[in-house]
Design a protein around this motif. Structure first.
Motif, PDB file in Angstrom:
ATOM      1  N   UNK A 244      36.259  43.953  51.385  1.00  0.00           N
ATOM      2  CA  UNK A 244      35.592  43.877  50.197  1.00  0.00           C
ATOM      3  C   UNK A 244      35.220  42.371  49.462  1.00  0.00           C
ATOM      4  N   UNK A 245      34.247  42.198  49.076  1.00  0.00           N
ATOM      5  CA  UNK A 245      33.933  41.020  48.476  1.00  0.00           C
ATOM      6  C   UNK A 245      33.990  40.810  46.778  1.00  0.00           C
ATOM      7  N   UNK A 246      33.735  42.215  46.186  1.00  0.00           N
ATOM      8  CA  UNK A 246      33.992  42.292  44.946  1.00  0.00           C
ATOM      9  C   UNK A 246      35.191  43.408  44.747  1.00  0.00           C
ATOM     10  N   UNK A 247      35.911  42.911  43.639  1.00  0.00           N
ATOM     11  CA  UNK A 247      37.267  43.703  43.260  1.00  0.00           C
ATOM     12  C   UNK A 247      36.990  44.069  41.750  1.00  0.00           C
ATOM     13  N   UNK A 248      36.476  45.262  41.654  1.00  0.00           N
ATOM     14  CA  UNK A 248      36.180  45.810  40.330  1.00  0.00           C
ATOM     15  C   UNK A 248      37.504  45.876  39.500  1.00  0.00           C
ATOM     16  N   UNK A 249      37.356  45.718  38.171  1.00  0.00           N
ATOM     17  CA  UNK A 249      38.588  45.676  37.342  1.00  0.00           C
ATOM     18  C   UNK A 249      39.458  46.752  37.493  1.00  0.00           C
ATOM     19  N   UNK A 250      38.954  48.149  37.800  1.00  0.00           N
ATOM     20  CA  UNK A 250      39.708  49.254  38.153  1.00  0.00           C
ATOM     21  C   UNK A 250      40.527  49.341  39.451  1.00  0.00           C
ATOM     22  N   UNK A 251      40.119  48.430  40.483  1.00  0.00           N
ATOM     23  CA  UNK A 251      40.759  48.314  41.794  1.00  0.00           C
ATOM     24  C   UNK A 251      41.575  47.178  42.026  1.00  0.00           C
ATOM     25  N   UNK A 252      41.861  46.530  40.772  1.00  0.00           N
ATOM     26  CA  UNK A 252      42.563  45.211  41.137  1.00  0.00           C
ATOM     27  C   UNK A 252      44.055  45.910  40.689  1.00  0.00           C
ATOM     28  N   UNK A 253      45.121  45.323  41.573  1.00  0.00           N
ATOM     29  CA  UNK A 253      46.374  45.860  41.615  1.00  0.00           C
ATOM     30  C   UNK A 253      47.147  45.054  40.411  1.00  0.00           C
ATOM     31  N   UNK A 254      47.741  46.107  39.627  1.00  0.00           N
ATOM     32  CA  UNK A 254      48.572  45.476  38.534  1.00  0.00           C
ATOM     33  C   UNK A 254      50.162  45.306  38.884  1.00  0.00           C
ATOM     34  N   UNK A 255      50.584  44.087  38.722  1.00  0.00           N
ATOM     35  CA  UNK A 255      51.805  43.558  39.834  1.00  0.00           C
ATOM     36  C   UNK A 255      52.963  43.662  38.591  1.00  0.00           C
ATOM     37  N   UNK A 256      52.722  43.684  37.483  1.00  0.00           N
ATOM     38  CA  UNK A 256      53.919  43.398  36.512  1.00  0.00           C
ATOM     39  C   UNK A 256      54.200  44.718  35.720  1.00  0.00           C
ATOM     40  N   UNK A 257      55.454  44.704  35.323  1.00  0.00           N
ATOM     41  CA  UNK A 257      55.929  45.862  34.452  1.00  0.00           C
ATOM     42  C   UNK A 257      56.173  45.196  33.143  1.00  0.00           C
ATOM     43  N   UNK A 258      56.027  45.822  31.943  1.00  0.00           N
ATOM     44  CA  UNK A 258      56.486  45.144  30.559  1.00  0.00           C
ATOM     45  C   UNK A 258      55.431  44.516  29.875  1.00  0.00           C
ATOM     46  N   UNK A 259      55.519  43.516  29.105  1.00  0.00           N
ATOM     47  CA  UNK A 259      54.645  43.206  28.204  1.00  0.00           C
ATOM     48  C   UNK A 259      53.456  42.386  29.037  1.00  0.00           C
ATOM     49  N   UNK A 260      53.741  41.620  30.089  1.00  0.00           N
ATOM     50  CA  UNK A 260      52.547  41.072  30.744  1.00  0.00           C
ATOM     51  C   UNK A 260      51.731  42.091  31.590  1.00  0.00           C
ATOM     52  N   UNK A 261      50.446  41.430  31.482  1.00  0.00           N
ATOM     53  CA  UNK A 261      49.655  42.136  32.707  1.00  0.00           C
ATOM     54  C   UNK A 261      49.090  41.214  33.795  1.00  0.00           C
ATOM     55  N   UNK A 262      49.503  41.421  34.886  1.00  0.00           N
ATOM     56  CA  UNK A 262      49.401  40.697  36.155  1.00  0.00           C
ATOM     57  C   UNK A 262      48.619  41.293  37.149  1.00  0.00           C
ATOM     58  N   UNK A 263      47.339  40.875  37.058  1.00  0.00           N
ATOM     59  CA  UNK A 263      46.431  41.531  38.220  1.00  0.00           C
ATOM     60  C   UNK A 263      45.993  40.670  39.233  1.00  0.00           C
ATOM     61  N   UNK A 264      46.224  41.250  40.759  1.00  0.00           N
ATOM     62  CA  UNK A 264      45.899  40.469  41.655  1.00  0.00           C
ATOM     63  C   UNK A 264      44.683  40.846  42.197  1.00  0.00           C
ATOM     64  N   UNK A 265      43.751  39.759  42.627  1.00  0.00           N
ATOM     65  CA  UNK A 265      42.466  40.137  43.125  1.00  0.00           C
ATOM     66  C   UNK A 265      42.875  40.078  44.719  1.00  0.00           C
ATOM     67  N   UNK A 266      42.276  41.017  45.367  1.00  0.00           N
ATOM     68  CA  UNK A 266      42.193  40.992  46.821  1.00  0.00           C
ATOM     69  C   UNK A 266      43.347  41.310  47.532  1.00  0.00           C
ATOM     70  N   UNK A 267      44.259  42.098  47.268  1.00  0.00           N
ATOM     71  CA  UNK A 267      45.371  42.187  47.502  1.00  0.00           C
ATOM     72  C   UNK A 267      45.454  42.899  48.954  1.00  0.00           C
TER      73      UNK A 267
END
Length: 182
Positions: free
Chosen positions: A73-96
């Protein structure tokens, strides 16, 4: 169909070395190498055994659409981005799932009071980023820096660091790091 080329393509697509595939399949490394070079033509049972290390059935091997899978894929929509963290941080990986990814590209949101942890992080490679929203404290060794929106940073391998948000508003950081360990 070129069985050797196809096996090599699928093995690489799955991120396996010849040695890892051989270990998983219970065959020698040279067996995988000879099949991929077309030095030998494997029997159906031998090929089935090798494919068991992927895992993949004979039917999948002969019918698998490599073209569709190699077109990352070239485009990674917000809903498709992988959430890597638990807790207060939001850490989203593009292109997993991007094949042969050598870069970790992250969007990290630090709510007020959040941090990357008490322990300083140390990377094997380089890391750079830009703060796109809010304010954030960056600690590198004993030195502390306050990043404002638009400020960036660049860290080389081995520099111990951590982030924290002691401020009242959330902070959003975009960062890229090599090698891609995420």
């Amino acid at each position: 169909m070129d069985v050797g080329v196809r096996l090599q393509s699928i093995r690489k697509l799955k991120g396996l070395s010849q040695r890892e595939l051989a270990k998983r399949a219970g065959v020698t490394n040279s067996t995988i190498s000879m099949i991929e070079k077309n030095s030998v033509s494997p029997s159906i049972s031998s090929l089935k055994k090798v494919l068991g290390g992927i895992p993949m059935s004979l039917m999948e091997f002969f019918s698998h659409d490599l073209e569709a899978e190699t077109c990352a894929p070239v485009v990674y929509r917000a809903a498709e981005q992988v959430e890597l963290s638990r807790g207060p941080l939001s850490m989203r990986l593009i292109g997993k799932d991007h094949p042969d990814r050598a870069l970790a590209f992250l969007s990290v949101t630090y709510p007020p009071g959040a941090d990357s942890g008490e322990t300083l992080l140390v990377r094997d490679g380089e890391e750079a980023g830009i703060l796109v929203e809010g304010r954030l404290e960056l600690q590198v060794g004993e030195q502390r820096y306050i990043l404002e929106s638009g400020d960036g940073y660049f860290l080389v391998a081995g520099q111990p660091h951590r982030f924290c948000n002691p401020f009242a508003a959330p902070a959003r950081l975009l960062s890229a790091a090599t090698p891609a360990h995420c």
